[in-house]
Design a protein around this motif. Sequence first.
Motif, PDB file in Angstrom:
ATOM      1  N   VAL A 126       8.527 -11.385   2.672  1.00 23.45           N
ATOM      2  CA  VAL A 126       7.651 -12.241   3.587  1.00 23.45           C
ATOM      3  C   VAL A 126       8.310 -12.823   4.729  1.00 23.45           C
ATOM      4  CG1 VAL A 126       6.208 -14.397   3.898  1.00 23.45           C
ATOM      5  CG2 VAL A 126       6.124 -12.956   1.678  1.00 23.45           C
ATOM      6  N   ALA A 127       9.625 -13.635   4.579  1.00 25.28           N
ATOM      7  CA  ALA A 127      10.463 -14.034   5.506  1.00 25.28           C
ATOM      8  C   ALA A 127      10.779 -13.038   6.553  1.00 25.28           C
ATOM      9  CB  ALA A 127      11.768 -14.676   4.928  1.00 25.28           C
ATOM     10  N   GLU A 128      11.264 -12.018   6.153  1.00 24.25           N
ATOM     11  CA  GLU A 128      11.650 -10.906   7.265  1.00 24.25           C
ATOM     12  C   GLU A 128      10.407 -10.503   8.047  1.00 24.25           C
ATOM     13  OE1 GLU A 128      14.061  -7.668   5.591  1.00 24.25           O
ATOM     14  OE2 GLU A 128      15.956  -9.027   6.105  1.00 24.25           O
ATOM     15  N   GLY A 129       9.380 -10.315   7.424  1.00 32.94           N
ATOM     16  CA  GLY A 129       8.150  -9.929   7.914  1.00 32.94           C
ATOM     17  C   GLY A 129       7.881 -10.918   9.223  1.00 32.94           C
ATOM     18  N   GLN A 130       8.252 -12.060   9.070  1.00 31.72           N
ATOM     19  CA  GLN A 130       8.042 -13.239  10.124  1.00 31.72           C
ATOM     20  C   GLN A 130       8.753 -13.020  11.280  1.00 31.72           C
ATOM     21  OE1 GLN A 130       5.573 -15.152  10.033  1.00 31.72           O
ATOM     22  NE2 GLN A 130       4.900 -15.541   8.111  1.00 31.72           N
ATOM     23  N   VAL A 131       9.824 -12.483  11.221  1.00 36.57           N
ATOM     24  CA  VAL A 131      10.989 -12.701  12.484  1.00 36.57           C
ATOM     25  C   VAL A 131      11.283 -11.174  12.805  1.00 36.57           C
ATOM     26  CG1 VAL A 131      11.561 -14.636  11.795  1.00 36.57           C
ATOM     27  CG2 VAL A 131      13.017 -12.901  10.698  1.00 36.57           C
ATOM     28  N   ASP A 132      10.994 -10.151  12.149  1.00 35.39           N
ATOM     29  CA  ASP A 132      11.316  -8.609  12.332  1.00 35.39           C
ATOM     30  C   ASP A 132      10.321  -7.723  12.349  1.00 35.39           C
ATOM     31  OD1 ASP A 132      12.515  -6.124  12.292  1.00 35.39           O
ATOM     32  OD2 ASP A 132      14.123  -7.051  10.682  1.00 35.39           O
ATOM     33  N   ASP A 133       9.914  -7.070  13.643  1.00 39.16           N
ATOM     34  CA  ASP A 133       8.966  -6.204  13.755  1.00 39.16           C
ATOM     35  C   ASP A 133       9.138  -4.983  12.794  1.00 39.16           C
ATOM     36  OD1 ASP A 133       7.562  -7.798  15.436  1.00 39.16           O
ATOM     37  OD2 ASP A 133       8.113  -6.756  17.282  1.00 39.16           O
ATOM     38  N   VAL A 134      10.440  -4.335  12.868  1.00 38.75           N
ATOM     39  CA  VAL A 134      10.600  -3.499  11.946  1.00 38.75           C
ATOM     40  C   VAL A 134      10.392  -3.544  10.465  1.00 38.75           C
ATOM     41  CG1 VAL A 134      12.604  -1.638  11.381  1.00 38.75           C
ATOM     42  CG2 VAL A 134      12.234  -2.377  13.620  1.00 38.75           C
ATOM     43  N   ALA A 135      10.941  -4.848   9.962  1.00 37.17           N
ATOM     44  CA  ALA A 135      10.664  -5.073   8.517  1.00 37.17           C
ATOM     45  C   ALA A 135       9.240  -5.388   8.475  1.00 37.17           C
ATOM     46  CB  ALA A 135      11.437  -6.417   8.377  1.00 37.17           C
ATOM     47  N   ASN A 136       8.490  -5.764   9.290  1.00 34.91           N
ATOM     48  CA  ASN A 136       6.983  -6.013   8.896  1.00 34.91           C
ATOM     49  C   ASN A 136       6.374  -4.597   9.076  1.00 34.91           C
ATOM     50  OD1 ASN A 136       4.626  -7.567   9.130  1.00 34.91           O
ATOM     51  ND2 ASN A 136       4.493  -6.202  10.931  1.00 34.91           N
ATOM     52  N   ALA A 137       6.754  -3.419   9.873  1.00 29.53           N
ATOM     53  CA  ALA A 137       6.329  -2.406   9.576  1.00 29.53           C
ATOM     54  C   ALA A 137       6.530  -1.590   8.374  1.00 29.53           C
ATOM     55  CB  ALA A 137       6.690  -1.491  10.655  1.00 29.53           C
ATOM     56  N   LYS A 138       7.895  -1.860   7.884  1.00 27.06           N
ATOM     57  CA  LYS A 138       8.353  -1.205   6.495  1.00 27.06           C
ATOM     58  C   LYS A 138       7.609  -2.099   5.310  1.00 27.06           C
ATOM     59  CE  LYS A 138      12.481  -0.801   3.789  1.00 27.06           C
ATOM     60  NZ  LYS A 138      14.066  -1.214   3.685  1.00 27.06           N
ATOM     61  N   ASN A 139       7.300  -3.410   5.845  1.00 26.26           N
ATOM     62  CA  ASN A 139       6.522  -4.165   4.537  1.00 26.26           C
ATOM     63  C   ASN A 139       5.184  -3.701   4.276  1.00 26.26           C
ATOM     64  OD1 ASN A 139       8.734  -5.892   3.930  1.00 26.26           O
ATOM     65  ND2 ASN A 139       7.871  -7.444   5.298  1.00 26.26           N
ATOM     66  N   MET A 140       4.452  -3.313   5.540  1.00 27.86           N
ATOM     67  CA  MET A 140       3.106  -2.846   5.281  1.00 27.86           C
ATOM     68  C   MET A 140       2.938  -1.361   4.849  1.00 27.86           C
ATOM     69  SD  MET A 140       1.689  -5.649   6.050  1.00 27.86           S
ATOM     70  CE  MET A 140      -0.140  -4.911   5.981  1.00 27.86           C
ATOM     71  N   ALA A 141       4.070  -0.627   5.183  1.00 29.93           N
ATOM     72  CA  ALA A 141       4.063   0.876   4.736  1.00 29.93           C
ATOM     73  C   ALA A 141       4.251   0.727   3.075  1.00 29.93           C
ATOM     74  CB  ALA A 141       4.939   1.706   5.384  1.00 29.93           C
ATOM     75  N   TYR A 142       5.113  -0.252   2.689  1.00 31.68           N
ATOM     76  CA  TYR A 142       5.225  -0.229   1.180  1.00 31.68           C
ATOM     77  C   TYR A 142       4.018  -0.917   0.335  1.00 31.68           C
ATOM     78  CZ  TYR A 142       7.781  -1.497  -3.187  1.00 31.68           C
ATOM     79  OH  TYR A 142       7.979  -1.771  -4.286  1.00 31.68           O
ATOM     80  N   LEU A 143       3.339  -1.837   1.219  1.00 31.66           N
ATOM     81  CA  LEU A 143       2.214  -2.301   0.703  1.00 31.66           C
ATOM     82  C   LEU A 143       1.112  -1.109   0.497  1.00 31.66           C
ATOM     83  CD1 LEU A 143       1.659  -5.686   2.343  1.00 31.66           C
ATOM     84  CD2 LEU A 143       2.314  -5.152  -0.117  1.00 31.66           C
ATOM     85  N   GLN A 144       0.917  -0.257   1.365  1.00 36.44           N
ATOM     86  CA  GLN A 144       0.146   0.836   1.315  1.00 36.44           C
ATOM     87  C   GLN A 144       0.392   1.609   0.003  1.00 36.44           C
ATOM     88  OE1 GLN A 144      -2.605   1.462   2.651  1.00 36.44           O
ATOM     89  NE2 GLN A 144      -2.427  -0.483   3.853  1.00 36.44           N
ATOM     90  N   ASN A 145       1.989   1.694  -0.251  1.00 35.51           N
ATOM     91  CA  ASN A 145       2.328   2.780  -1.252  1.00 35.51           C
ATOM     92  C   ASN A 145       2.136   2.099  -2.570  1.00 35.51           C
ATOM     93  OD1 ASN A 145       3.307   4.828   0.321  1.00 35.51           O
ATOM     94  ND2 ASN A 145       5.416   3.743   0.367  1.00 35.51           N
ATOM     95  N   ARG A 201      -1.096 -11.588   7.348  1.00 39.33           N
ATOM     96  CA  ARG A 201      -0.526 -12.460   8.478  1.00 39.33           C
ATOM     97  C   ARG A 201       0.410 -13.308   8.238  1.00 39.33           C
ATOM     98  NH1 ARG A 201      -6.339 -14.021   7.824  1.00 39.33           N
ATOM     99  NH2 ARG A 201      -5.909 -15.751   6.559  1.00 39.33           N
ATOM    100  N   ALA A 202       0.691 -13.194   7.087  1.00 42.04           N
ATOM    101  CA  ALA A 202       2.259 -13.894   6.444  1.00 42.04           C
ATOM    102  C   ALA A 202       3.335 -12.866   6.863  1.00 42.04           C
ATOM    103  CB  ALA A 202       2.242 -14.351   5.026  1.00 42.04           C
ATOM    104  N   LEU A 203       3.012 -11.598   7.046  1.00 41.98           N
ATOM    105  CA  LEU A 203       4.032 -10.466   7.374  1.00 41.98           C
ATOM    106  C   LEU A 203       4.141 -10.209   8.685  1.00 41.98           C
ATOM    107  CD1 LEU A 203       3.567  -8.297   4.075  1.00 41.98           C
ATOM    108  CD2 LEU A 203       5.332 -10.332   4.452  1.00 41.98           C
ATOM    109  N   ALA A 204       3.236 -10.724   9.483  1.00 41.69           N
ATOM    110  CA  ALA A 204       3.026 -10.308  11.115  1.00 41.69           C
ATOM    111  C   ALA A 204       4.393 -10.314  11.699  1.00 41.69           C
ATOM    112  CB  ALA A 204       1.921 -11.452  11.525  1.00 41.69           C
ATOM    113  N   GLY A 205       4.510  -9.486  12.452  1.00 47.32           N
ATOM    114  CA  GLY A 205       6.040  -9.563  13.246  1.00 47.32           C
ATOM    115  C   GLY A 205       5.750 -10.704  14.307  1.00 47.32           C
ATOM    116  N   CYS A 206       6.890 -10.751  15.229  1.00 46.98           N
ATOM    117  CA  CYS A 206       6.982 -11.444  16.354  1.00 46.98           C
ATOM    118  C   CYS A 206       5.951 -11.255  17.258  1.00 46.98           C
ATOM    119  CB  CYS A 206       8.396 -11.129  16.975  1.00 46.98           C
ATOM    120  SG  CYS A 206       9.709 -11.664  15.995  1.00 46.98           S
TER     121      CYS A 206
END
Length: 205
Positions: free
Chosen positions: A54-73, A200-205
């Motif tokens: 959650v924290a990295e998704g807040q400050v990192d666009d790349v991490a946010n995209a990775k988070n959402m891809a992992y959630l889809q999996n 929303r919590a994982l939203a990037g910058c």
Amino acid sequence: MRGINPNLYNRQLHPDERALIKKLAQQKAEQTCNGDAACISTSTTAWSDLLERVAEGQVDDVANAKNMAYLQNILQTAAMPNSEGALGGVDTYLKNLQTAQDMLAPYMGKPIMVGGSPIMADGGVETYFSATPAQCADQYTNYILGTQAPGPVVPRMDLRDQNRLGYLATCNGSAQPDYTLEQMLLGGAVTNKVIGTVGRALAGC
């Protein structure tokens, strides 16, 4: 061009943010494990991973995209009949992710203080689990130019992520199937809920 270098377009988590993640994960584990040392160790790692995601998704666009891809999996395992994901594993993971968001919420946006003064970075105050666009674009906000960024708060997070996917995809033939979650997934309800709340919590910058 965004996305080519995984260390571009992100603000690394500040050491105080990483320390807070460790503290909150430990506290959560101690609250739920009733003094069981093995449980506390395992649970601390699990909550640390959730909080860091959650924290990295807040400050990192790349991490946010990775988070959402992992959630889809993760969501895809719930569409496998009799899988651990379909039998409640996915629902449990999403609830825990939401809990991690709630655990960080009281700190989000508060200034990171050192010696009684807020830290300044890229023309603005640096705050817990949030960042300005300028801070997000500076991969060296919290670490010295040319040094390697630190790994996960608890090492080998990627391996644990893969193990989780494998577990959720495992067939459990002895259990009664629960297609409620599967039907919601196929209808898009769960996906929309994840993107609309946790997203929303994982939203990037």
